[in-house]
Every structure is written in C-alpha cells, then in structure tokens.
Design an enzyme around this catalytic site. Structure first.
Site, PDB file in Angstrom:
ATOM      1  N   LYS A 103       6.257  12.229  -7.026  1.00  0.00           N
ATOM      2  CA  LYS A 103       7.073  12.304  -5.804  1.00  0.00           C
ATOM      3  C   LYS A 103       8.530  12.587  -6.152  1.00  0.00           C
ATOM      4  O   LYS A 103       9.181  13.420  -5.534  1.00  0.00           O
ATOM      5  CB  LYS A 103       6.945  10.987  -5.016  1.00  0.00           C
ATOM      6  CG  LYS A 103       5.596  10.857  -4.326  1.00  0.00           C
ATOM      7  CD  LYS A 103       5.342   9.466  -3.751  1.00  0.00           C
ATOM      8  CE  LYS A 103       3.917   9.401  -3.192  1.00  0.00           C
ATOM      9  NZ  LYS A 103       3.543   8.053  -2.725  1.00  0.00           N
ATOM     10  N   GLN A 114       6.045   2.287  -2.987  1.00  0.00           N
ATOM     11  CA  GLN A 114       4.676   2.645  -3.380  1.00  0.00           C
ATOM     12  C   GLN A 114       3.740   1.449  -3.212  1.00  0.00           C
ATOM     13  O   GLN A 114       4.046   0.345  -3.658  1.00  0.00           O
ATOM     14  CB  GLN A 114       4.676   3.116  -4.853  1.00  0.00           C
ATOM     15  CG  GLN A 114       3.333   3.613  -5.346  1.00  0.00           C
ATOM     16  CD  GLN A 114       2.890   4.911  -4.661  1.00  0.00           C
ATOM     17  OE1 GLN A 114       3.694   5.794  -4.381  1.00  0.00           O
ATOM     18  NE2 GLN A 114       1.601   5.006  -4.362  1.00  0.00           N
ATOM     19  N   ASP A 147       7.515   7.333   4.994  1.00  0.00           N
ATOM     20  CA  ASP A 147       6.057   7.174   4.983  1.00  0.00           C
ATOM     21  C   ASP A 147       5.526   6.991   6.409  1.00  0.00           C
ATOM     22  O   ASP A 147       4.323   7.116   6.644  1.00  0.00           O
ATOM     23  CB  ASP A 147       5.662   5.947   4.135  1.00  0.00           C
ATOM     24  CG  ASP A 147       5.126   6.338   2.767  1.00  0.00           C
ATOM     25  OD1 ASP A 147       4.698   7.505   2.613  1.00  0.00           O
ATOM     26  OD2 ASP A 147       5.132   5.489   1.862  1.00  0.00           O
TER      27      ASP A 147
END
Ligand code: NDP
Length: 300
Positions: free
Chosen positions: A58, A102, A125
């Site tokens: 990422k 994460q 997200d």
C-alpha cells in the site's frame, strides 16, 4: 443440457493500472494546487507476515502515483492507548489526508474502538460507522475499497445491474454489507447470504451477479453458477499444493479464491481470477479514496 461456455476473464490487474493512472493525474494536480502531495498513513501493529506484505504494498503503491505514503510499524505489544494517541496525532495533522489501520489487530486491542477513532473525513478504508451509515442511507462518502473495486469490475463486464438478481455470499462490514449496498444503489435485487443461509447452492444458482466474500477456498462450485452469470471472487485463500515443495524445501502453496475457478469459468459469462482480480482493484481504490479525501478536505 447446460451449454458449456468459457467465461470472459475480468482482468483486475490491468484495470487497476488504468485506475492508478487516473489517480496519478489527479494526485499531480492536487500537489500542484496545494503545494504538497496528498498523504496516506498506513498503520501496522505487530509482525504478521501477510499484513507486512499488504502494508508495504500500500505504501509503495501510494508513492508510485505521487501520494506521500507513510508506513508506521508498531510492535505487537503496543497498547490500545498508544495506538489511539497515534491516531489522534494523525487526525490532527493537516498534511494527512488518509489513515488506514491494517487489520487484524492483536487481540488485546479493541478493533472497533480503533476504527471509530479515525476521523471519518480521513477514513480511506470506509470502515467508520459514519461512512457505513452514509453508504446505507444512499449518501456514499468514503466507500470501502474492495466493494468499490468489485463494482468497477462489474462495470468492465458490462453486466446490467438494474433489475438483476445479485447474491453476495458473506456479510462482513468490510466486504459483504457494503457490496450489497452498492449493488442495491444500482437497482439490483440483492440477497446477502452467510453461514446460516439454507441451501446456498440453490440461492447462488439464481444469481445473475454472484459475489463471493467468504474466506473458504473454492467453496462455491461450478454447478452453483447460473449459466452466463457474472462472478466476482473476493476471496483470497492460501492452500497447499499437495506433494510439492518450494526452492527452500518448504510446502509449496498457492492462492485460490472462494470460487472453484476452473469449474465456474465453464458456466459463467464473466469471472474474476484469483490472484489478479479483486485484489489489485482494492489497492487502486485505496489510492482513489485517498485522493477523494484529500480533494474534499482541500475544498473544506
Ligand atoms: P469475514 O470472515 O469477516 O466474513 C466471512 C463471511 O462469510 C461471514 O459473513 C460468514 O458468515 C460467511 N461464511 C463463512 N462460512 C460460510 C459458509 N460456509 N457459507 C456461507 N457463508 C459463510 O471475511 P471478509 O469479508 O473480511 O473476507 C472474505 C474473504 O475476502 C476472505 O478470503 C478475505 O481474505 C478476502 N478479502 C479479500 C480482499 C481483496 O482485496 N481481494 C479484501 C478483503 C477481504 P457469518 O457472518 O454467518 O459468520
């Protein structure tokens, strides 16, 4: 007799390159206008090998499109309070446009509390309850990346969604539920299936659009697929290749989806492969979400 067909393969790797190229142009325009690049902060707690790969990818993907990606790697024994303090700092930092933690987090940290602590405007997200609620009310703001990427793959398939029967297998907040919301917004008739669903195979056979987000290798068999259906396989499962070792002498593994690909491809009209389907699209839409967040914050 069922006519054998060979599905069109929906190449997520290639489509993700297109999305990333679009983001790169916008990232350059943002940087030129604002005098600073858009910023994405990725937070990893612990040393789970898969999470390390995902977070590094990422950060790298962000840098490649001109987003200032920064990876924070915190030790597994980081306390919830320390993590929340970092998020507070990032929330308050004007040069930070997107924040991603994460998952999964170590067991001693309350995952929901952490996700709730990210300011919704930077929640790239799309997991914050405010963003989930806006999506459910038909006013999408920052929408989870995997469902967004999956919708773009459906667009590539030119699948007519209005009036289509869609079945989403899996009801997680991360994939299943937001995917169902996006399909509903496109006027599909959506059923969400889960571990308590009765006769899942028969339900799947009714689907013009079948989305699998279960986490069980090749659970969805070829004969569960309606001939001509569009199949989006979100699952990423690592399985052993029986009797084969890698160069280091360890058990060889490979990635498979939640759909038995070879069988399903004989019946589907179009299908996403694993790997190379939804996975690359998820990262591409993380970058897109970061730019959306940056542009919105800049507009005030
Ligand atoms: P979760 O484990 O959170 O959810 C799995 C869902 O599948 C649950 O709703 C569960 O039902 C349902 N389920 C489990 N077993 C069955 C069964 N036998 N029959 C029907 N439904 C079942 O997983 P995620 O949504 O986070 O992820 C799903 C998959 O997608 C995983 O393989 C994951 O690795 C992958 N993934 C891939 C991404 C990508 O970028 N391609 C991104 C995110 C995830 P219940 O709620 O009843 O328990």
């Amino acid at each position: 007799m069922v006519r054998r067909m060979t599905a069109r393969i929906l190449d997520g790797k290639k489509l993700a390159e297109t999305v990333r190229a679009e983001v790169k142009v916008r990232a350059a325009a943002f940087a030129a206008e604002r005098g600073r690049p858009a910023g994405l902060e990725v937070v990893l707690v612990g040393s789970d090998p898969a999470s390390q790969v995902y977070t590094r990818n990422k950060e790298k993907a962000a840098l490649e499109v001109g987003i200032r990606g920064k990876l924070h790697t915190l030790p597994a024994e980081t306390t919830e309070q320390e993590l929340l303090a970092l998020l507070d700092r990032l929330n308050a930092d004007d040069a930070v446009d997107g924040i991603l933690v994460q998952l999964p987090l170590p067991g001693h940290i309350d995952e929901q509390k952490v996700l709730d602590a990210i300011t919704p405007a930077k929640d790239v997200d799309g997991f914050h309850p405010v963003n989930a609620g806006l999506l459910a009310s038909g006013r999408p703001s920052l929408v989870p990346c995997t469902p967004r990427g999956s919708m773009r793959l459906l667009a590539l398939a030119e699948a007519p969604l209005s009036g289509a029967r869609a079945v989403v297998v899996g009801r997680s907040n991360i994939v299943g539920k937001p995917m169902a919301q996006l399909l509903l917004a496109e006027n599909a008739t959506v059923t969400i299936a889960h571990s308590r669903t009765k006769d899942l195979a028969a339900l799947c056979r009714e689907a013009d659009v079948l989305v699998a987000a279960v986490g069980r290798p090749e659970m969805i068999r070829g004969d569960w697929v309606k001939p001509g259906a569009v199949v989006v396989d979100v699952g990423i499962n690592r399985v052993d290749v029986p009797g084969e070792k890698n160069a280091a002498g360890q058990q060889k593994t490979r990635l498979v989806g939640d759909v038995a690909y070879a069988e399903a491809a004989e019946r589907a009209g179009a299908i996403t492969p694993v790997p190379g389907g939804v996975g690359p699209m998820t990262i591409a839409y993380l970058l897109d979400n970061t730019l959306i967040a940056a542009e919105r914050r800049a507009r005030g």
